[in-house]
Design a protein around this motif. Structure first.
Motif, short mmCIF file in Angstrom:
data_model
loop_
_atom_site.label_atom_id
_atom_site.label_comp_id
_atom_site.label_asym_id
_atom_site.label_seq_id
_atom_site.Cartn_x
_atom_site.Cartn_y
_atom_site.Cartn_z
N THR A 102 -6.23 2.31 1.58
CA THR A 102 -5.21 2.42 2.63
C THR A 102 -4.93 1.03 3.23
N ASP A 106 -2.33 4.38 -1.64
CA ASP A 106 -2.61 4.55 -0.21
C ASP A 106 -2.54 6.03 0.15
N ASN A 166 2.20 4.92 -0.07
CA ASN A 166 1.85 6.31 0.28
C ASN A 166 2.91 7.26 -0.27
N THR A 224 0.89 -1.16 0.00
CA THR A 224 0.00 0.00 0.00
C THR A 224 0.93 1.21 0.00
#
Ligand code: UDP
Length: 261
Positions: A102, A82, A55, A53
């Motif tokens: 997320t 995410d 980010n 995930t």
């Protein structure tokens, strides 16, 4: 919303390439439902599979400083958008994502599916006792859930081989690893082939939240897409990490709006 989900599901043809590239990292253009479908396919296919995930913080780090991390992201079988920063980057790059997926939301949806399908889960990571507490909370919520095992994330490097052997022996279909990013992604990458048949996912601080030791940002903050602000207020020591967001935003704008890196 239901209609939208059905539409997205229709559009997803298993095996189809739904990937886009943002700053040289592959990210799958999939909704939460589609991600669950994809994980189910990976479990059915057998073998070792990595889920990340992604980010903005990790992506920025991979692109700017850590090429081995970028390679690892490129090796993943599923990479989700995410956080709002990645979803925004997708819009700027002209390849919008259906929604953010997320780590904690993906974990909760997968656990629900695991209970229904009879997939066993293993929780590795967080402070001693937390993974166990989180597993207990999940088992209360989903009574059919099979928890293959739990272990905290503060082990020594020389314990890793026996940990890997123990996970392999317990044969979970889903392995959630909460060691913080990118340590958890690197741990998974180092060991997944030795574990063998598993889908492994790095989930950051999710066990802390699921166990109830750390509160999640209130719903209104999540709706306004400022969950990061909630985390910053409850854990002020994270402020340094937030500083990467404007740098990430500038890199995205430079690359996709102003055509230079
Ligand atoms: N953690 C761990 N072992 C370590 C370092 C961290 O198990 O050696 C755990 C920590 O207890 C926490 C999680 O990893 O549960 C990291 O949470 P954080 O919210 O910082 O995740 P990130 O946002 O960095 O992915």
């Amino acid at each position: 919303m239901q209609q939208m989900t059905a539409l997205l599901r229709q559009k997803y043809i298993p095996g189809d390439n739904m990937r886009v590239e943002i700053l040289n990292a592959p990210i799958d253009c999939l909704s939460m439902d589609q991600c669950i479908y994809r994980v189910a396919e990976l479990i059915k296919a057998g073998g070792a599979h990595r889920v990340i995930t992604l980010n903005p913080e990790i992506l920025y780090r991979a692109v700017q400083f850590d090429h081995s991390l970028l390679e690892l992201i490129n090796r993943a079988d599923l990479v989700t958008a995410d956080g709002e920063g990645i979803v925004w980057a997708g819009r700027v790059a002209g390849t919008p994502f259906p929604e953010r997926v997320t780590g904690i939301d993906l974990m909760l949806c997968l656990v629900e599916r695991a209970a229904a399908e009879g997939w066993k889960i293993y929780l590795l990571g967080a402070a001693p006792g937390v993974a166990e507490e989180a597993a207990g909370k999940l088992a209360n919520r989903f009574p059919k859930l099979q928890v293959a095992g739990t272990l905290h994330g503060y082990f020594k490097p020389d314990e890793e081989v026996s940990i890997v052997q123990s996970i392999k022996q317990k044969a979970p279909q889903l392995l959630f690893v909460a060691l913080g990013a990118p340590a958890q992604e690197k741990w998974i990458d180092r060991h997944i082939e030795d574990i063998g048949q598993v889908v492994a996912i790095g989930v950051g601080g999710s066990f802390d939240v699921i166990s109830g030791r750390v509160g999640r940002a209130p719903q209104w903050m999540r709706k306004l897409k400022i969950e990061w602000l909630g985390r910053l207020i409850s854990e002020p020591s994270r402020w340094r990490r937030i500083l990467v967001l404007p740098k990430f935003a500038w890199l995205v704008l430079k690359t996709y709006r102003f055509g230079q890196k």
